[in-house]
Scaffold this motif. Structure first.
Motif, mmCIF file in Angstrom:
data_model
loop_
_atom_site.group_PDB
_atom_site.id
_atom_site.type_symbol
_atom_site.label_atom_id
_atom_site.label_comp_id
_atom_site.label_asym_id
_atom_site.label_seq_id
_atom_site.Cartn_x
_atom_site.Cartn_y
_atom_site.Cartn_z
ATOM 1 N N PHE A 272 -0.740 11.402 -6.448
ATOM 2 C CA PHE A 272 0.823 10.462 -7.377
ATOM 3 C C PHE A 272 -0.196 10.276 -8.440
ATOM 4 C CE2 PHE A 272 -0.502 7.488 -4.161
ATOM 5 C CZ PHE A 272 -1.019 6.691 -4.773
ATOM 6 N N GLU A 273 0.091 10.575 -9.605
ATOM 7 C CA GLU A 273 -0.172 9.564 -10.704
ATOM 8 C C GLU A 273 -0.433 7.776 -10.639
ATOM 9 O OE1 GLU A 273 -3.379 8.648 -13.721
ATOM 10 O OE2 GLU A 273 -2.152 11.224 -13.507
ATOM 11 N N GLN A 274 -2.014 7.573 -10.396
ATOM 12 C CA GLN A 274 -2.484 6.242 -9.473
ATOM 13 C C GLN A 274 -1.381 4.822 -10.165
ATOM 14 O OE1 GLN A 274 -5.543 5.787 -7.449
ATOM 15 N NE2 GLN A 274 -5.819 3.278 -8.892
ATOM 16 N N VAL A 275 -1.808 4.495 -11.829
ATOM 17 C CA VAL A 275 -0.878 3.839 -12.699
ATOM 18 C C VAL A 275 0.717 4.511 -12.521
ATOM 19 C CG1 VAL A 275 -2.570 3.377 -14.235
ATOM 20 C CG2 VAL A 275 -1.112 4.797 -14.509
ATOM 21 N N GLU A 276 1.437 5.324 -11.939
ATOM 22 C CA GLU A 276 2.396 5.151 -11.963
ATOM 23 C C GLU A 276 3.165 5.343 -11.013
ATOM 24 O OE1 GLU A 276 1.895 8.840 -15.456
ATOM 25 O OE2 GLU A 276 3.446 9.123 -13.382
ATOM 26 N N LEU A 277 2.438 4.692 -9.630
ATOM 27 C CA LEU A 277 3.356 3.739 -8.950
ATOM 28 C C LEU A 277 2.386 2.990 -8.836
ATOM 29 C CD1 LEU A 277 2.773 5.451 -4.871
ATOM 30 C CD2 LEU A 277 2.614 2.956 -5.652
ATOM 31 N N THR A 278 1.400 2.454 -8.714
ATOM 32 C CA THR A 278 0.761 0.791 -8.472
ATOM 33 C C THR A 278 1.668 -0.378 -9.882
ATOM 34 O OG1 THR A 278 -1.373 1.582 -10.404
ATOM 35 C CG2 THR A 278 -0.985 1.686 -7.166
ATOM 36 N N GLU A 279 1.464 0.706 -10.917
ATOM 37 C CA GLU A 279 2.543 -0.643 -12.599
ATOM 38 C C GLU A 279 3.898 -0.970 -11.815
ATOM 39 O OE1 GLU A 279 0.128 -3.005 -13.920
ATOM 40 O OE2 GLU A 279 -0.939 -1.719 -12.447
ATOM 41 N N PRO A 280 4.836 0.743 -12.287
ATOM 42 C CA PRO A 280 5.987 0.200 -11.712
ATOM 43 C C PRO A 280 6.180 -1.038 -10.285
ATOM 44 C CG PRO A 280 5.213 2.170 -12.238
ATOM 45 C CD PRO A 280 4.021 1.401 -11.790
ATOM 46 N N LYS A 281 5.647 -0.249 -9.444
ATOM 47 C CA LYS A 281 5.143 -1.439 -8.532
ATOM 48 C C LYS A 281 5.041 -2.786 -8.452
ATOM 49 C CE LYS A 281 3.924 -1.546 -3.251
ATOM 50 N NZ LYS A 281 3.486 -2.621 -2.890
ATOM 51 N N LYS A 282 3.757 -2.733 -8.582
ATOM 52 C CA LYS A 282 3.700 -4.531 -9.267
ATOM 53 C C LYS A 282 4.635 -5.070 -10.177
ATOM 54 C CE LYS A 282 0.002 -4.748 -11.652
ATOM 55 N NZ LYS A 282 -1.974 -5.240 -12.520
ATOM 56 N N GLY A 283 5.187 -4.885 -11.412
ATOM 57 C CA GLY A 283 6.201 -5.352 -11.680
ATOM 58 C C GLY A 283 7.302 -5.673 -11.256
ATOM 59 N N LEU A 284 8.004 -4.729 -10.414
ATOM 60 C CA LEU A 284 8.773 -4.687 -9.897
ATOM 61 C C LEU A 284 9.060 -5.944 -8.642
ATOM 62 C CD1 LEU A 284 10.345 -0.655 -9.094
ATOM 63 C CD2 LEU A 284 11.276 -3.097 -11.152
ATOM 64 N N GLU A 285 7.899 -5.881 -8.257
ATOM 65 C CA GLU A 285 7.931 -6.861 -6.770
ATOM 66 C C GLU A 285 7.337 -8.552 -7.712
ATOM 67 O OE1 GLU A 285 5.530 -4.642 -3.382
ATOM 68 O OE2 GLU A 285 4.266 -5.697 -5.502
ATOM 69 N N ALA B 82 20.741 4.648 2.075
ATOM 70 C CA ALA B 82 21.790 3.519 2.123
ATOM 71 C C ALA B 82 20.617 2.431 2.313
ATOM 72 C CB ALA B 82 22.662 3.696 3.304
ATOM 73 N N ASP B 83 19.346 2.422 2.623
ATOM 74 C CA ASP B 83 18.829 0.716 2.526
ATOM 75 C C ASP B 83 18.194 -0.067 1.618
ATOM 76 O OD1 ASP B 83 19.222 0.482 4.980
ATOM 77 O OD2 ASP B 83 17.301 1.192 5.963
ATOM 78 N N TYR B 84 18.212 1.188 0.370
ATOM 79 C CA TYR B 84 17.900 0.419 -1.423
ATOM 80 C C TYR B 84 18.800 0.912 -1.683
ATOM 81 C CZ TYR B 84 13.289 1.725 1.210
ATOM 82 O OH TYR B 84 12.584 1.521 2.913
ATOM 83 N N ASP B 85 18.017 0.154 -3.173
ATOM 84 C CA ASP B 85 19.212 -0.277 -4.860
ATOM 85 C C ASP B 85 18.496 0.882 -5.447
ATOM 86 O OD1 ASP B 85 21.236 -2.814 -4.028
ATOM 87 O OD2 ASP B 85 18.745 -3.288 -3.470
ATOM 88 N N ALA B 86 17.077 0.846 -5.186
ATOM 89 C CA ALA B 86 16.953 2.156 -6.380
ATOM 90 C C ALA B 86 15.709 2.735 -6.418
ATOM 91 C CB ALA B 86 16.559 1.463 -7.720
ATOM 92 N N LEU B 87 15.533 3.922 -6.547
ATOM 93 C CA LEU B 87 14.909 5.180 -6.047
ATOM 94 C C LEU B 87 13.642 5.356 -7.089
ATOM 95 C CD1 LEU B 87 13.051 7.165 -4.252
ATOM 96 C CD2 LEU B 87 14.318 9.234 -5.511
ATOM 97 N N VAL B 88 12.560 4.672 -7.200
ATOM 98 C CA VAL B 88 11.306 5.624 -8.457
ATOM 99 C C VAL B 88 10.502 6.386 -7.903
ATOM 100 C CG1 VAL B 88 8.552 4.113 -9.950
ATOM 101 C CG2 VAL B 88 11.405 2.889 -9.167
ATOM 102 N N LEU B 89 10.710 7.196 -8.616
ATOM 103 C CA LEU B 89 9.342 8.624 -8.720
ATOM 104 C C LEU B 89 8.548 8.712 -9.904
ATOM 105 C CD1 LEU B 89 12.854 10.729 -8.624
ATOM 106 C CD2 LEU B 89 11.250 10.313 -6.640
ATOM 107 N N ALA C 233 13.117 -1.140 -17.759
ATOM 108 C CA ALA C 233 14.374 -0.630 -17.896
ATOM 109 C C ALA C 233 14.929 -0.110 -16.507
ATOM 110 C CB ALA C 233 14.270 0.922 -18.211
ATOM 111 N N VAL C 234 14.175 -0.055 -15.311
ATOM 112 C CA VAL C 234 14.759 -0.566 -13.571
ATOM 113 C C VAL C 234 14.965 -2.003 -13.536
ATOM 114 C CG1 VAL C 234 14.225 0.013 -11.748
ATOM 115 C CG2 VAL C 234 12.558 1.530 -13.667
ATOM 116 N N ILE C 235 14.116 -2.469 -14.362
ATOM 117 C CA ILE C 235 14.437 -4.079 -14.042
ATOM 118 C C ILE C 235 16.002 -4.191 -14.629
ATOM 119 C CG2 ILE C 235 14.479 -6.950 -14.309
ATOM 120 C CD1 ILE C 235 10.937 -5.976 -14.324
ATOM 121 N N ASP C 236 16.512 -4.033 -15.975
ATOM 122 C CA ASP C 236 17.417 -4.556 -16.305
ATOM 123 C C ASP C 236 19.138 -3.366 -15.693
ATOM 124 O OD1 ASP C 236 16.037 -5.584 -18.020
ATOM 125 O OD2 ASP C 236 15.991 -3.713 -20.018
#
Length: 177
Positions: free
Chosen positions: A17-30, A70-77, A171-174
């Protein structure tokens, strides 16, 4: 910033996975209040790709075998070339994506991440963006491609590259707020 307290988000990835494309959205969503789980085909850790070489490892919270959409509200790829190309070959990964689409839940893919949306049958009829090298793949799969920082079409959110991560995450947060 909008709060998404109480929301649970899955990030589906594997080695490459492209490192920042996982770590940065994860951090922002948290930071916005969500619980975020990294889902992968294997247990333990998955290794990121950092621009031109292997990057850091990230802890896997649940394997695909133990995860239920079913346990999740959204999926990030996240993207990177290696990650979605490997996930496309994992039937359980494609089924996991299909479950989100069937339940009309938010699916967000960045860079090469939309490749998996092609295999899951999600791209057809959608207006999407991506890393430019997969533009024709999306068009051939029945999507309309736009060169935009972030493209939202219903519950599908797409972005082009690491520079777009702030708009992508927002956009995911919104979508969940």
């Amino acid at each position: 910033m909008a709060s998404i307290q109480g929301k649970t988000i899955a990030i589906l990835a594997t080695d490459g996975f492209e490192q920042v494309e996982l770590t940065e959205p994860k951090k922002g969503l948290e930071q916005a209040g969500a619980t975020v789980h990294v889902i992968a085909p294997k247990d333990g850790e998955i290794k990121g790709w950092n621009k031109t070489d292997w990057g850091d490892s990230v802890k896997v919270d649940r394997t695909l075998d133990a995860a239920n959409a079913a346990d999740y509200d959204a999926l990030v790829l996240p993207g990177g070339q290696i990650n979605p190309d490997k996930l496309r070959l994992e039937e359980k990964a494609i089924d996991f994506i299909r479950q989100f689409a069937a339940a009309d839940k938010t699916i967000a893919a960045i860079c090469h991440g939309p490749w998996t949306l092609i295999d899951a049958g999600v791209a057809r009829g959608k207006t999407m963006t991506s890393f430019p090298s997969i533009k024709n793949d999306l068009i051939n799969a029945g999507a309309t491609w736009q060169d935009r920082e972030v493209q939202v079409d219903g519950k599908v959110i797409t972005s082009r590259k690491p520079d777009d991560i702030p708009a992508f995450t927002q956009a995911v947060i919104d979508a969940l707020a």
